[in-house]
Design an enzyme around this catalytic site. Structure first.
Site, PDB file in Angstrom:
ATOM      1  N   GLU A 292      18.564 -74.178   9.621  1.00  0.00           N
ATOM      2  CA  GLU A 292      19.078 -74.708  10.887  1.00  0.00           C
ATOM      3  C   GLU A 292      18.246 -74.194  12.061  1.00  0.00           C
ATOM      4  O   GLU A 292      18.608 -74.361  13.214  1.00  0.00           O
ATOM      5  CB  GLU A 292      20.551 -74.326  11.061  1.00  0.00           C
ATOM      6  CG  GLU A 292      21.432 -74.850   9.929  1.00  0.00           C
ATOM      7  CD  GLU A 292      22.906 -74.721  10.258  1.00  0.00           C
ATOM      8  OE1 GLU A 292      23.417 -75.551  11.027  1.00  0.00           O
ATOM      9  OE2 GLU A 292      23.542 -73.769   9.747  1.00  0.00           O
TER      10      GLU A 292
ATOM     11  N   ALA B 274      22.818 -62.514  15.193  1.00  0.00           N
ATOM     12  CA  ALA B 274      22.703 -63.724  16.024  1.00  0.00           C
ATOM     13  C   ALA B 274      22.223 -63.336  17.423  1.00  0.00           C
ATOM     14  O   ALA B 274      22.701 -62.371  18.017  1.00  0.00           O
ATOM     15  CB  ALA B 274      24.064 -64.420  16.095  1.00  0.00           C
TER      16      ALA B 274
ATOM     17  N   ARG C  91      20.180 -55.254  14.677  1.00  0.00           N
ATOM     18  CA  ARG C  91      21.155 -55.689  15.673  1.00  0.00           C
ATOM     19  C   ARG C  91      20.847 -54.997  16.992  1.00  0.00           C
ATOM     20  O   ARG C  91      20.214 -53.937  17.019  1.00  0.00           O
ATOM     21  CB  ARG C  91      22.581 -55.381  15.214  1.00  0.00           C
ATOM     22  CG  ARG C  91      22.910 -53.910  15.245  1.00  0.00           C
ATOM     23  CD  ARG C  91      24.352 -53.624  14.860  1.00  0.00           C
ATOM     24  NE  ARG C  91      24.686 -52.242  15.159  1.00  0.00           N
ATOM     25  CZ  ARG C  91      25.798 -51.642  14.783  1.00  0.00           C
ATOM     26  NH1 ARG C  91      26.707 -52.286  14.089  1.00  0.00           N
ATOM     27  NH2 ARG C  91      26.020 -50.388  15.113  1.00  0.00           N
TER      28      ARG C  91
HETATM   29  C1  LIG Z   1      25.167 -58.631  13.103  1.00  0.00           C
HETATM   30  C2  LIG Z   1      26.233 -59.235  12.222  1.00  0.00           C
HETATM   31  C3  LIG Z   1      25.618 -59.591  10.868  1.00  0.00           C
HETATM   32  C4  LIG Z   1      27.339 -58.209  12.014  1.00  0.00           C
HETATM   33  O1  LIG Z   1      28.313 -58.743  11.230  1.00  0.00           O
HETATM   34  P1  LIG Z   1      29.059 -57.905  10.077  1.00  0.00           P
HETATM   35  O2  LIG Z   1      30.087 -58.839   9.507  1.00  0.00           O
HETATM   36  O3  LIG Z   1      28.049 -57.303   9.189  1.00  0.00           O
HETATM   37  O4  LIG Z   1      29.738 -56.731  10.801  1.00  0.00           O
HETATM   38  P2  LIG Z   1      31.056 -56.703  11.680  1.00  0.00           P
HETATM   39  O5  LIG Z   1      32.212 -56.611  10.768  1.00  0.00           O
HETATM   40  O6  LIG Z   1      31.017 -57.730  12.717  1.00  0.00           O
HETATM   41  O7  LIG Z   1      30.832 -55.328  12.376  1.00  0.00           O
HETATM   42  C5  LIG Z   1      30.826 -54.066  11.661  1.00  0.00           C
HETATM   43  C6  LIG Z   1      30.939 -52.986  12.683  1.00  0.00           C
HETATM   44  O8  LIG Z   1      29.769 -53.018  13.540  1.00  0.00           O
HETATM   45  C7  LIG Z   1      30.166 -53.271  14.883  1.00  0.00           C
HETATM   46  N1  LIG Z   1      29.168 -54.120  15.474  1.00  0.00           N
HETATM   47  C8  LIG Z   1      28.824 -55.349  15.073  1.00  0.00           C
HETATM   48  N2  LIG Z   1      27.822 -55.807  15.839  1.00  0.00           N
HETATM   49  C9  LIG Z   1      27.545 -54.832  16.730  1.00  0.00           C
HETATM   50  C10 LIG Z   1      26.619 -54.693  17.795  1.00  0.00           C
HETATM   51  N3  LIG Z   1      25.760 -55.654  18.075  1.00  0.00           N
HETATM   52  N4  LIG Z   1      26.586 -53.559  18.488  1.00  0.00           N
HETATM   53  C11 LIG Z   1      27.452 -52.561  18.198  1.00  0.00           C
HETATM   54  N5  LIG Z   1      28.345 -52.648  17.206  1.00  0.00           N
HETATM   55  C12 LIG Z   1      28.396 -53.744  16.496  1.00  0.00           C
HETATM   56  C13 LIG Z   1      31.518 -53.937  14.781  1.00  0.00           C
HETATM   57  O9  LIG Z   1      32.255 -53.779  15.956  1.00  0.00           O
HETATM   58  C14 LIG Z   1      32.123 -53.226  13.602  1.00  0.00           C
HETATM   59  O10 LIG Z   1      32.583 -51.962  14.025  1.00  0.00           O
HETATM   60  P3  LIG Z   1      33.741 -51.211  13.278  1.00  0.00           P
HETATM   61  O11 LIG Z   1      33.217 -50.876  11.919  1.00  0.00           O
HETATM   62  O12 LIG Z   1      33.961 -50.003  14.115  1.00  0.00           O
HETATM   63  O13 LIG Z   1      34.892 -52.148  13.214  1.00  0.00           O
HETATM   64  C15 LIG Z   1      26.879 -60.486  12.853  1.00  0.00           C
HETATM   65  O14 LIG Z   1      27.376 -60.204  14.097  1.00  0.00           O
HETATM   66  C16 LIG Z   1      25.888 -61.605  13.006  1.00  0.00           C
HETATM   67  O15 LIG Z   1      25.170 -61.732  13.984  1.00  0.00           O
HETATM   68  N6  LIG Z   1      25.828 -62.506  12.001  1.00  0.00           N
HETATM   69  C17 LIG Z   1      24.991 -63.674  12.017  1.00  0.00           C
HETATM   70  C18 LIG Z   1      25.812 -64.909  11.690  1.00  0.00           C
HETATM   71  C19 LIG Z   1      24.980 -66.188  11.953  1.00  0.00           C
HETATM   72  O16 LIG Z   1      24.399 -66.325  12.985  1.00  0.00           O
HETATM   73  N7  LIG Z   1      24.951 -67.107  10.939  1.00  0.00           N
HETATM   74  C20 LIG Z   1      24.191 -68.361  11.051  1.00  0.00           C
HETATM   75  C21 LIG Z   1      25.156 -69.419  11.428  1.00  0.00           C
HETATM   76  S1  LIG Z   1      24.278 -70.903  11.909  1.00  0.00           S
HETATM   77  C22 LIG Z   1      25.472 -71.806  12.613  1.00  0.00           C
HETATM   78  O17 LIG Z   1      26.627 -71.537  12.516  1.00  0.00           O
HETATM   79  C23 LIG Z   1      25.026 -73.003  13.421  1.00  0.00           C
HETATM   80  C24 LIG Z   1      25.264 -72.685  14.846  1.00  0.00           C
HETATM   81  C25 LIG Z   1      24.311 -73.452  15.728  1.00  0.00           C
HETATM   82  O18 LIG Z   1      23.900 -74.564  15.364  1.00  0.00           O
HETATM   83  O19 LIG Z   1      23.968 -72.919  16.783  1.00  0.00           O
HETATM   84  O1  LIG Z   2      24.822 -78.754   4.929  1.00  0.00           O
HETATM   85  C1  LIG Z   2      25.533 -79.166   5.801  1.00  0.00           C
HETATM   86  O2  LIG Z   2      25.936 -80.338   5.868  1.00  0.00           O
HETATM   87  C2  LIG Z   2      25.948 -78.230   6.837  1.00  0.00           C
HETATM   88  N1  LIG Z   2      26.890 -78.568   7.586  1.00  0.00           N
HETATM   89  C3  LIG Z   2      27.491 -77.703   8.494  1.00  0.00           C
HETATM   90  C4  LIG Z   2      28.212 -78.547   9.481  1.00  0.00           C
HETATM   91  O3  LIG Z   2      28.217 -79.750   9.291  1.00  0.00           O
HETATM   92  O4  LIG Z   2      28.731 -77.994  10.410  1.00  0.00           O
HETATM   93  C5  LIG Z   2      26.583 -76.702   9.062  1.00  0.00           C
HETATM   94  C6  LIG Z   2      25.818 -76.026   7.981  1.00  0.00           C
HETATM   95  C7  LIG Z   2      25.261 -76.959   6.982  1.00  0.00           C
END
Ligand SMILES: CC(C)(COP(=O)(O)OP(=O)(O)OC[C@H]1O[C@@H](n2cnc3c(N)ncnc32)[C@H](O)[C@@H]1OP(=O)(O)O)[C@@H](O)C(=O)NCCC(=O)NCCSC(=O)CCC(=O)O
Ligand SMILES: O=C(O)C1=N[C@H](C(=O)O)CCC1
Ligand SMILES: [Mg+2]
Length: 327
Positions: free
Chosen positions: A208, A267, A299
């Site tokens: 994506e 992210a 991060r």
């Molecule tokens: C960095 C992570 C991976 C962290 O997630 P995790 O699940 O591993 O951890 P969490 O449970 O959130 O956090 C664990 C502990 O770390 C802390 N913590 C988390 N991030 C922190 C930060 N930046 N700074 C300080 N502390 C932080 C939390 O508060 C928590 O503390 P405690 O332990 O004290 O509670 C996440 O935030 C992230 O960015 N994920 C990426 C998801 C993504 O982007 N996927 C792609 C989707 S693409 C999509 O959807 C399309 C969208 C689009 O088209 O735009």
């Molecule tokens: O593979 C697909 O189709 C996906 N769909 C999601 C959506 O429609 O929101 C996003 C991720 C991939």
């Protein structure tokens, strides 16, 4: 899977679009092949009989002048003596792009030096490739036949799906994948995803974000929405970047370094080669020193603003099997 790269060269028969001054606008090779002893490099034009033998009888109706576009369609047999050598002409360059998109070679498996100089800038239209400086003439000629000329892009590379549709992939917006992209079976490219030539995926992936030229993404990795992976063609990026297996590059994140296996980038965090990254023991290093390392979570500490690399284990959840199992 990409074939093991034991062949030294390639041979293919194709159809080329040629302008009156001899400029090659494109060459389509439906069934390129890798070969171990291909013979001398170069392209020869085939007569209609030989073209028909190689490409099928319908070729006879395709060959010859196209008066609307002011071009000629010719059949060619192109030989690449060695994929390690630079491409010698536009037919050769097109054949290499086809080899990549047919997954016969992986990104970096063929020398593409000088490819921008060999490829013409072309208006890609609903009637096929057109000389850029003749578009208005062709539009009028098309209207005279009752056809509406749609120009989808003006570029040196066509979209991949007009030349190659690899099995087992989904591509939500065909304009986002250039010929020469390498999409492994199980790859989905969503609308915001982009895959350049000589770049792509080696296994199941959700794309994506943008996979720049030269970038390779390992099996099981997810490139989140709007994510950026730096390339090396423009803007000073020097590292050729790869992502290992099972990585997650978060939405709107970016990297200018390579990731090993099982890495996550938060992210919205852009990790450039020079980003100062604090390690768990408090040491601070430039991100380039971590390039290629596995099992790291990058991060930006939202309290201090410091970019951190944390050792991580386990899964971030992995790809959603339901999105990939029926490609
Ligand atoms: C960095 C992570 C991976 C962290 O997630 P995790 O699940 O591993 O951890 P969490 O449970 O959130 O956090 C664990 C502990 O770390 C802390 N913590 C988390 N991030 C922190 C930060 N930046 N700074 C300080 N502390 C932080 C939390 O508060 C928590 O503390 P405690 O332990 O004290 O509670 C996440 O935030 C992230 O960015 N994920 C990426 C998801 C993504 O982007 N996927 C792609 C989707 S693409 C999509 O959807 C399309 C969208 C689009 O088209 O735009
Ligand atoms: O593979 C697909 O189709 C996906 N769909 C999601 C959506 O429609 O929101 C996003 C991720 C991939
Ligand atoms: Mg969907």
């Amino acid at each position: 899977m990409t074939a093991p790269h034991t062949a030294s060269g390639a041979v293919a028969t194709g159809l080329a679009t040629v302008t009156p001054d001899g400029t090659v606008l494109d060459t389509w090779f439906p069934s390129p092949e890798l070969v171990t002893e291909p013979g001398p490099a170069g392209s020869e034009r085939l007569n209609p009989v030989h073209a028909g033998e190689a490409l099928g009888e319908s070729v006879a109706q395709i060959l010859g002048p196209d008066p609307v576009r002011g071009v000629e369609i010719v059949a060619v047999r192109t030989v690449i003596a060695s994929l390690a050598d630079k491409p010698v002409d536009a037919h050769d360059a097109y054949l290499r792009l086809h080899l990549l998109s047919h997954r016969l070679v992986a990104p970096h498996g063929a020398n593409l030096d000088g490819v921008f100089g060999l490829l013409a800038n072309v208006a890609w239209t609903s009637l096929g490739p057109v000389q850029v400086d003749r578009v208005e003439e062709v539009r009028l000629a098309a209207r005279a036949t009752g056809a509406h000329l749609a120009v989808t892009s003006v570029d040196k590379f066509p979209r991949m799906t007009d030349y190659v549709v690899p099995a087992g992939v989904r591509i939500a917006d065909a304009d986002r994948v250039r010929l020469g992209a390498h999409l492994a079976s199980g790859t989905t490219v969503m609308h915001e995803g982009f895959v350049n030539f000589n770049a792509g995926t080696l296994g199941t992936s959700m794309v994506e974000g943008r996979i720049s030229a030269g970038v390779v993404v390992g099996d099981g990795s997810d490139i989140g929405g709007g994510a950026s992976i730096m390339g090396t063609l423009s803007g000073g990026g020097k590292q050729t970047i790869s992502l290992g297996e099972r990585c997650l590059l978060g939405a709107e994140a970016g990297i200018g370094i390579s990731l090993g296996d099982d890495c996550v980038v938060e992210a919205g965090l852009y990790v450039t080669a020079g980003t100062r990254v604090t390690l768990p023991d408090g040491e601070t290093v430039k991100a380039v020193e971590l390039s290629g390392a596995s099992n790291l979570l990058y991060r930006r500490n939202s309290t201090t603003g410091t970019v951190e690399a944390l050792q991580r284990t386990g899964s971030w959840g992995g790809l959603n099997a339901a999105l990939h199992s029926h490609n």
